[in-house]
Design an enzyme around this catalytic site. Structure first.
Site, PDB file in Angstrom:
ATOM      1  N   GLU A 180      21.618  51.552  44.862  1.00  0.00           N
ATOM      2  CA  GLU A 180      21.229  50.108  44.938  1.00  0.00           C
ATOM      3  C   GLU A 180      20.581  49.317  46.177  1.00  0.00           C
ATOM      4  OE1 GLU A 180      24.750  50.892  42.140  1.00  0.00           O
ATOM      5  OE2 GLU A 180      24.110  51.136  44.006  1.00  0.00           O
ATOM      6  N   LYS A 204      18.444  51.255  47.438  1.00  0.00           N
ATOM      7  CA  LYS A 204      16.869  51.208  48.218  1.00  0.00           C
ATOM      8  C   LYS A 204      16.588  50.375  47.505  1.00  0.00           C
ATOM      9  CE  LYS A 204      13.608  54.457  44.739  1.00  0.00           C
ATOM     10  NZ  LYS A 204      12.750  54.726  45.862  1.00  0.00           N
ATOM     11  N   ILE A 255      -3.997  66.086  49.140  1.00  0.00           N
ATOM     12  CA  ILE A 255      -2.563  67.333  48.746  1.00  0.00           C
ATOM     13  C   ILE A 255      -2.049  67.373  47.260  1.00  0.00           C
ATOM     14  CG2 ILE A 255      -0.784  67.057  49.944  1.00  0.00           C
ATOM     15  CD1 ILE A 255      -2.941  66.931  52.237  1.00  0.00           C
ATOM     16  N   HIS A 279       3.116  57.784  55.334  1.00  0.00           N
ATOM     17  CA  HIS A 279       4.266  57.109  55.375  1.00  0.00           C
ATOM     18  C   HIS A 279       4.107  56.241  55.031  1.00  0.00           C
ATOM     19  CE1 HIS A 279       4.899  61.478  54.709  1.00  0.00           C
ATOM     20  NE2 HIS A 279       5.738  61.234  54.379  1.00  0.00           N
TER      21      HIS A 279
END
Length: 774
Positions: free
Chosen positions: A25, A27, A446, A709
């Site tokens: 929840e 996330k 990558i 990121h």
């Protein structure tokens, strides 16, 4: 003769608990907030509900003292940065304008402002946001979060213990701010930071805290005398405060060594010790230090980082020994349960023989409670628990699922020749350049490309039977063709197929290897809103069939440019799994390496000219104590070479590592004998390139120029500037241009723009190199 007073009742407690909720929840709420679907009030309401549920479940299970402050919307170290007011200057305006948005900007960055650097939390799979400190840093206490969460728990009738990152660990985890001297030592700020901690402790005391836990896990690492002296001074000052709760200092992940005696003699009221694995040395060290007479000891006898059941009889014996070494002995896991999934009972698809061997956070909580009851009331009070535990341990020890004689014979037959390439690097490099014919500063990625909602839906539809295998394969083929077309149009030199069929870089392989177990609900936080399901290494490992051959060869058939085969290396397969604790890690790594060696051979035979074997976990799995590192690096590098050494000289072997400090393992990186290594470098401003140059690293390097990121898109000049910095350390004929890591978590628009800028910057740098040479 006077009657002796009864021993204090042992409490059951934990240092921390999984944050995400049974349905992840947190996330969903956080990502909904970022996307504008969830308001700040709705997000904070979800977070408060999860905290309430965690405390309730812990109390109902029999936990006597619940942690507060361990819950975080993103990262507990970032929470500490906010708590002590160490906001980087570039983020202060955003934090003043909107504290919540500013908080997330520090974690994720914005288009105009870079985020904090991210790296691994000791040798775990959790990432934290690295504080940036300098000589001009001014701390200011903001106890609102720990105080409000303490009051929440008190209002619900719980017995709470606030948990904070300790001041020494906070400073030792920090890095010099961008405008600080490179050799600035953040620990010099301790005298400036301690009054802030004193203010926070006073606020918690006023709010009703009886105890506060200060986590100091950096003290389980080798520390010089200057740090030990700083620890002594720190806790002398904090312990001498009059307006404060009782202080418990917790060290975990290894044994405290020299720091144990320092803390044992400090004017604090309690100490938390890890007593699992290598940290079991704390038991003898505690006895040598004279114990903790009159003080509280929280004994971490349940492994908080792995998922195997506890040996209750062994733990009870340890606890009984500790009774004579402390004024009170309480029972806990070795560290926060943040590092394990929530509930093994949810894993209904796991083999019924294996399920009793597993303990996730809820099962570990039950073990802690049972041990505390056994310590208080005797073994008869937990006789049923002990019987069930004994049977489960014996079942695992004798199960045919855990041992395969043929696999063990093959691993035992490995020789040194099996772990070395046929030709030295210089000869391989010439053969690879002739074969691949790549430009200066070649560009690549990558491995993974964005995993869209449509891709995840296709996997879910296949599992649920809503589509058949043929329809699923067609969807993957279309995605691969589109990813290849984009790469060709953008001008990338070495392509990837994008990994649309892969759920996770470890889980995907684990599901195809015998000896692994995949979970359905075993989610563990990696960073922020990123959760992974680490597979479980339960038995001997073998590869029943090729794992990547089909889609790699299909991708290569669609383009004339080289397509990398993408594998996950043996060390990472262990590090990002829950590993066996019944045999040395090196033995397990060798089994995984042999399975990967077979995959490399199949890819090469099918014409794959570039094969990447990722080892992002090589550095993060490095033992925390220097004395343990040579043995680890010996088996870790041997496992990588065993997986790759069978390749022909003209086959270019790549590896990838991310988010770690590489300086101390560069010799091991060299010993891996990969032809090309790509590493995280964008957030650390090419520091790794300088480290490699100083060490004389002789092979090709792709220091990352695009931080994946963060959602921000790096401009052409930003990428070009990083490449120029890379060129100052790495010769042009050995430099690659690539992102920091895979693109799985990114959205397509930012991915397209970022990679197009990367290619444009690389072409610009080639022109500059040519002009300079002329």
């Amino acid at each position: 003769m006077a009657e002796s007073s009864p021993a204090p009742t042992a409490l059951a407690t934990v240092y921390g608990y999984p944050r995400q909720g049974p349905g992840r929840e947190l996330k969903k709420a956080v990502e909904g907030y970022w996307a504008g679907r969830t308001t700040d009030a709705e997000l904070l309401d979800v977070a408060a509900g999860l905290r309430r549920d965690n405390w309730r479940r812990l109390a109902e299970a029999g936990i006597d003292e619940v942690p507060t402050g361990d819950f975080s919307l993103y990262d507990h170290v970032l929470d500490t940065t906010v708590m002590v007011g160490a906001i980087p200057p570039r983020h202060r305006a955003a934090v003043r304008a909107d504290p919540l948005d500013g908080y997330f900007a520090m974690a994720r960055g914005t288009q105009d402002v870079a985020p904090l650097e991210m790296t691994k939390w000791f040798d775990t799979n959790y990432h934290y946001l690295v504080p940036e400190l300098g000589p001009d840093t001014v701390f200011a206490a903001d106890p609102s979060k720990p105080v409000s969460e303490l009051r929440e728990a008190l209002a619900l009738g719980h017995n709470p213990r606030p948990v904070l990152v300790g001041p020494v660990t906070y400073l030792l985890l920090a890095k010099p701010a961008p405008d600080a001297p490179a050799d600035f030592d953040p620990l010099t700020l301790l005298d400036r930071l301690l009054p802030v901690y004193a203010e926070i402790l006073a606020a918690l005391h006023e709010a009703g805290a009886r105890w506060v836990q200060l986590d100091e896990p950096t003290l389980v690492q080798d520390q010089p005398q200057a740090v030990l002296d700083a620890v002594a001074g720190c806790y002398q000052r904090l312990g001498s405060l009059t307006e404060r709760p009782k202080i418990l200092v917790a060290g975990y992940f290894d044994h405290l060594g020299e720091a144990l005696s320092v803390l044992a003699h400090a004017p604090i009221e309690g100490l938390g010790l890890d007593l699992t694995g290598p940290a079991a040395a704390n038991l003898n060290d505690l006895a040598a230090a004279g114990g903790l007479p009159g003080k509280r000891l929280i004994a971490g006898v349940v492994d908080g980082r792995n998922i195997w059941i506890n040996d209750l009889e062994k733990s009870l014996s340890t606890l009984a020994t500790l009774l004579g070494l402390a004024g009170q002995v309480d029972v806990a896991a070795s560290c926060s349960l943040l590092h394990v999934p929530l509930d093994a009972a949810a894993e209904t698809e796991i083999d019924p023989e294996i399920r009793p061997w597993l303990a996730f956070a809820r099962q570990k909580t039950a073990e802690i409670v049972a041990l505390a009851r056994g310590l208080n009331r005797g073994v008869r009070a937990i006789s049923d628990d002990l019987t069930d535990n004994r049977e489960a341990l014996e079942s695992r020890r004798t199960s045919a699922l855990t041992r395969d004689p043929a696999i063990r014979e093959r691993a035992a037959a490995v020789t040194g020749q099996d772990t070395r390439r046929a030709e030295p690097y210089a000869e391989r490099a010439r053969a690879q350049r002739n074969h691949l014919d790549l430009p200066l500063v070649p560009t690549t990625t990558i491995g993974s490309f964005p995993q869209t909602a449509e891709l995840r839906a296709a996997r879910a539809d296949l599992r649920a039977g809503r589509i058949d295998q043929y329809a699923y394969d067609e969807r993957m083929a279309v995605e691969i063709r589109e990813i290849l077309a984009f790469q060709e149009e953008s001008g990338l030199d070495v392509l990837v197929h994008g990994e649309p069929e892969r759920n996770d870089m470890v889980q995907y392989f684990a599901e195809q290897l015998d000896g692994y177990i995949a979970t359905q609900q075993g989610w563990v936080q990696s960073y922020g809103s990123r959760y992974v399901r680490p597979p479980i290494l339960a038995g001997d490992i073998s590869r029943p069939h090729p794992m990547t051959l089909r889609w790699t060869t299909y991708a290569q058939s669609q383009t004339s440019r080289p397509v990398k085969g993408m594998l996950t290396g043996p060390v990472t397969m262990l590090a990002w799994s829950f590993v066996r604790d019944d045999q040395p890690l090196g033995e397990t790594a060798r089994q995984v390496a042999l399975a990967l060696r077979d995959e490399v051979a199949d890819l090469e035979a099918a014409g794959t000219a570039v094969i990447q074997v990722d080892e992002p976990a090589l550095r993060e799995t490095l033992p925390l104590r220097a004395a343990d590192r040579p043995a680890y690096l010996a088996w870790a590098t041997e496992a990588f070479r065993l997986a790759t050494a069978g390749a022909r000289p003209r086959t270019q072997i790549h590896t990838h590592m991310c988010y770690a400090e590489f300086g101390e393992i560069i010799a091991a990186i060299d010993d891996m004998d990969a032809d090309v290594i790509s590493l995280e470098a964008a957030r650390s401003h090419m520091q790794v390139a300088e480290e490699l140059a100083q060490a004389g690293y002789p092979r090709e390097v792709g220091p990352g120029v695009y931080d994946i990121h963060s959602p921000r898109v790096p401009g052409v000049e930003e990428v070009a500037s990083l490449l120029r910095k890379g060129l100052s350390a790495i010769p042009a004929d050995r430099l690659w241009a690539n992102p920091d890591c895979g693109l799985k978590t990114r959205a397509w628009p930012e991915t397209r723009d970022s990679l197009e800028n990367l290619v444009t910057a690389a072409k610009q740098i080639r022109t500059e190199i040519t002009s300079s040479s002329a």
